[in-house]
Structure formats: C-alpha cells, structure tokens
Design a protein around this motif. Structure first.
Motif, PDB file in Angstrom:
ATOM      1  N   GLU A  20       0.840  -1.211   0.000  1.00  0.00           N
ATOM      2  CA  GLU A  20       0.000   0.000   0.000  1.00  0.00           C
ATOM      3  C   GLU A  20       0.871   1.256   0.000  1.00  0.00           C
ATOM      4  N   ALA A  21       1.940   1.245   0.794  1.00  0.00           N
ATOM      5  CA  ALA A  21       2.842   2.392   0.868  1.00  0.00           C
ATOM      6  C   ALA A  21       3.529   2.633  -0.467  1.00  0.00           C
ATOM      7  N   ASP A  22       4.012   1.563  -1.112  1.00  0.00           N
ATOM      8  CA  ASP A  22       4.699   1.721  -2.393  1.00  0.00           C
ATOM      9  C   ASP A  22       3.755   2.230  -3.480  1.00  0.00           C
ATOM     10  N   ASN A  98      12.560  13.378  13.642  1.00  0.00           N
ATOM     11  CA  ASN A  98      11.584  12.851  14.599  1.00  0.00           C
ATOM     12  C   ASN A  98      11.579  11.328  14.676  1.00  0.00           C
ATOM     13  N   CYS A  99      12.309  10.668  13.754  1.00  0.00           N
ATOM     14  CA  CYS A  99      12.352   9.207  13.801  1.00  0.00           C
ATOM     15  C   CYS A  99      13.582   8.689  13.080  1.00  0.00           C
ATOM     16  N   LYS A 311       7.142   6.903   6.974  1.00  0.00           N
ATOM     17  CA  LYS A 311       6.105   7.742   7.596  1.00  0.00           C
ATOM     18  C   LYS A 311       4.929   6.890   8.075  1.00  0.00           C
ATOM     19  N   MET A 312       4.530   5.913   7.286  1.00  0.00           N
ATOM     20  CA  MET A 312       3.429   5.045   7.696  1.00  0.00           C
ATOM     21  C   MET A 312       3.822   4.212   8.915  1.00  0.00           C
ATOM     22  N   ILE A 313       5.071   3.751   8.928  1.00  0.00           N
ATOM     23  CA  ILE A 313       5.560   2.996  10.091  1.00  0.00           C
ATOM     24  C   ILE A 313       5.604   3.893  11.319  1.00  0.00           C
ATOM     25  N   PHE A 314       6.139   5.097  11.165  1.00  0.00           N
ATOM     26  CA  PHE A 314       6.235   6.053  12.275  1.00  0.00           C
ATOM     27  C   PHE A 314       4.853   6.343  12.869  1.00  0.00           C
ATOM     28  N   ASP A 315       3.889   6.611  11.999  1.00  0.00           N
ATOM     29  CA  ASP A 315       2.537   6.912  12.475  1.00  0.00           C
ATOM     30  C   ASP A 315       1.951   5.734  13.254  1.00  0.00           C
TER      31      ASP A 315
END
Length: 327
Positions: A20-22, A98-99, A311-315
């Motif tokens: 989904e991210a890709d 931030n990450c 970003k999706m992992i961080f969220d």
C-alpha cells in the motif's frame, strides 16, 4: 525522537502495508508531488561494496528524509546484512529528526513491495507458478511480496548459483510458508519454465534468465541490478516483452545496465517503454490487456518509497506506543 528497530517494525507493519505504501509512493512520484533525486552512489575503495545516499521530500506528508543504504555482497561472511541501512525522518515544520528507523528492514520491505505492487497490478489472475532468482538479503521479502501480491500461487522455484545456499533458503522458506510448495531448482531454465511470475534479485553482471524460456503471459520483475555494469535481464526477454514498466524511468536509465545497455545497442528503444507504475496507478497508461502479454517491470528504488513507508511505520508506532523515545 523515536528509534525503531526491526522487531518494532515487524510488530506493526506487514507486507500488505508495505505494498500500500509503495503504491501511494509511486502515485505521488508520477503526480510530481515529491522531490526524489537520483541517489548518490559512492563505490567503496576498501571493499567490494557501494554506499548510497537517498534524500527526499514530500510536502503533503510534511516530511523530508534521508536513507543511507549500502550494498556489500560479502557481508554475509561476517554475519552482517548485505544491505545495511538507516532511515531518518525530518519534520518539515521545524527541521528536527523525529524518527530513526532500521533502514535495512525498511529497504527489504519497500523493495519487496515494489514487486508486490507490480504483481498485484500486472500478473495474470489465477497465476500458479512463481520463480525467484537470487537468495541474498532481499530474497525473503521478495518471496513474501510475491505471495502477498498473488494469493493463487501454488509453487515457487528458487534458484541461486550456490547450490547449498538455494537449498538452505528453499528449506527455510518452506518452513515459513507452509501453504505453497517451495523447491530449489538446479538451474535458472528449470526455475522459470512455465512460470507465471518471475522475480530476479541479484547484482549479476550477466543475465540470469533466458528469454526463450519466458512463457506467454509471464510477469518478470527485475529488482537487483542498480548499476550500469549489472545485467540481470537478457535482451531476449526485453525484446519479447509486450509492455515495460518502471518505478522511475529516469532512475532506471541512469542506473540499470540491463536496460541502459540494450537501449544503447538498439535492441530496444524508448518507444517500447510503457511508462512508470505510478502512471498506471493514476490511470494514465494502460495495464495488462491480454493474458498472453509478457510484461516486464524494472525497479531500482526511489527515495519516495522509503519516505512514505517510513512515515506510515512512524505513524503506526506512535499510535501503538512502539519504539524507544530518545530525549
């Protein structure tokens, strides 16, 4: 600043999320909604390896970032990953990191997911046989993506030039994926014979498949070659292809010898290129139009994949209170 290691990421982020991210990353790239420069590549003068720097920026997500990733094929001798990496996310509102994420695993995920995205969009429905050429550090995520992108696969053939390596890898993957038959093939020709989906993930300087053995209707994903001296694809496969897609045409034509060389030799031309996968996702170019079409997808990786995935992992990590807060 949040620190996320491999186990943290594994606990909250699956291959379905990475695909989904890709897809989102490729769409944004084709819509020119990000800055994703060609990577800077330093060849190590002290070992057989490359050190790569991949910056990027996505206004709509409010992030910039950098991935430092290296490719050192001999690292396995020292029990080290062959593609060590680190990803840094930067908040574009204050410039603070931030990450920091395990870039080795992020690379595995998003690289596998590129093939997974192509397979989900371009492989024939009901495909039964898959082939994976290469058993290095990216191989397991490619297999994961193959099975995630096409749930109808019943048999996967594994080939690597190293017999012990391919046998051990096939055995380990069979223990992990019990619902499909996974076997080590004695050569590349047997691996791809009648295969519906073929993934190549090697840094070979010579072709690792024979285009004469690629069946009508096959989808071939080339993942490993990322330098002008690398030639995973053979010219016959490219000549036979009815459609050729890229993650980024500009990146591929700057880096991938398996496309650059036959283009320079006149074996293929730019008129043979269908376009970037993001253009397909956005509905601007055609998808598969018949079950007999041979389709090629070539990816070298672009930084927007890393940024969207990170970003999706961080969220998700923030939402689930995962990781170590470094203050």
């Amino acid at each position: 600043m949040l620190l996320l290691n491999r186990k943290d990421i594994e606990s909250i982020f699956a291959m379905t999320d990475a695909i989904e991210a890709d897809k989102k990353a490729f769409s944004m790239f084709s819509l020119d909604k990000c800055k994703s420069p060609i990577r800077t590549n330093f060849k190590s003068e002290n070992a057989d390896g490359s050190i790569l720097y991949m910056p990027g920026y996505i206004k709509d997500l409010g992030i910039s970032g950098l991935k430092i990733v290296s490719v050192f094929p001999e690292n396995h001798k020292y029990n080290l990953p062959s593609t060590p990496g680190t990803v840094l996310l930067v908040d574009d509102k204050n410039g603070l990191v931030n990450c920091i994420l395990d870039g080795t695993y992020v690379t595995e995920l998003r690289t596998g997911a590129a093939s997974g995205a192509a397979i989900s969009l371009l492989a024939n429905k009901g495909s039964k046989i898959g082939a994976l050429i290469g058993c290095g550090g990216q191989a397991e995520s490619q297999l994961d993506a193959m099975l995630t992108g096409c749930e109808t696969l019943e048999e996967i053939r594994i080939y690597s030039r190293n017999k012990d390596k391919r046998t051990a890898f096939a055995k380990r993957m069979q223990e992990k994926y019990k619902s499909v038959k996974i076997i080590a093939s004695p050569n590349s020709d047997e691996a791809i014979d009648n295969a519906d989906v073929i993934i190549m993930v090697t840094t070979s300087s010579v072709p690792v498949i024979n285009g004469d053995k690629v069946k009508k209707g096959a989808l071939v994903s080339g993942v490993g070659s990322y330098m002008p001296n690398m030639h995973e694809f053979d010219e016959k496969t490219l000549i036979k292809a009815d459609k050729i897609y890229f993650d980024s045409k500009d990146a591929v034509l700057s880096e991938a010898g398996c496309i650059i060389t036959p283009l320079k030799k006149g074996k293929i031309s730019e008129s043979d290129f269908t376009g970037d996968l993001g253009d397909l996702i956005n509905g601007n170019i055609p998808s598969r139009e018949s079950e007999d079409e041979i389709i090629v997808f070539k990816t070298v990786g672009i930084s927007v994949q890393d940024l969207v995935t990170a970003k999706m992992i961080f969220d998700k990590a923030v939402e689930n209170n995962i990781g170590y807060e470094w203050k």
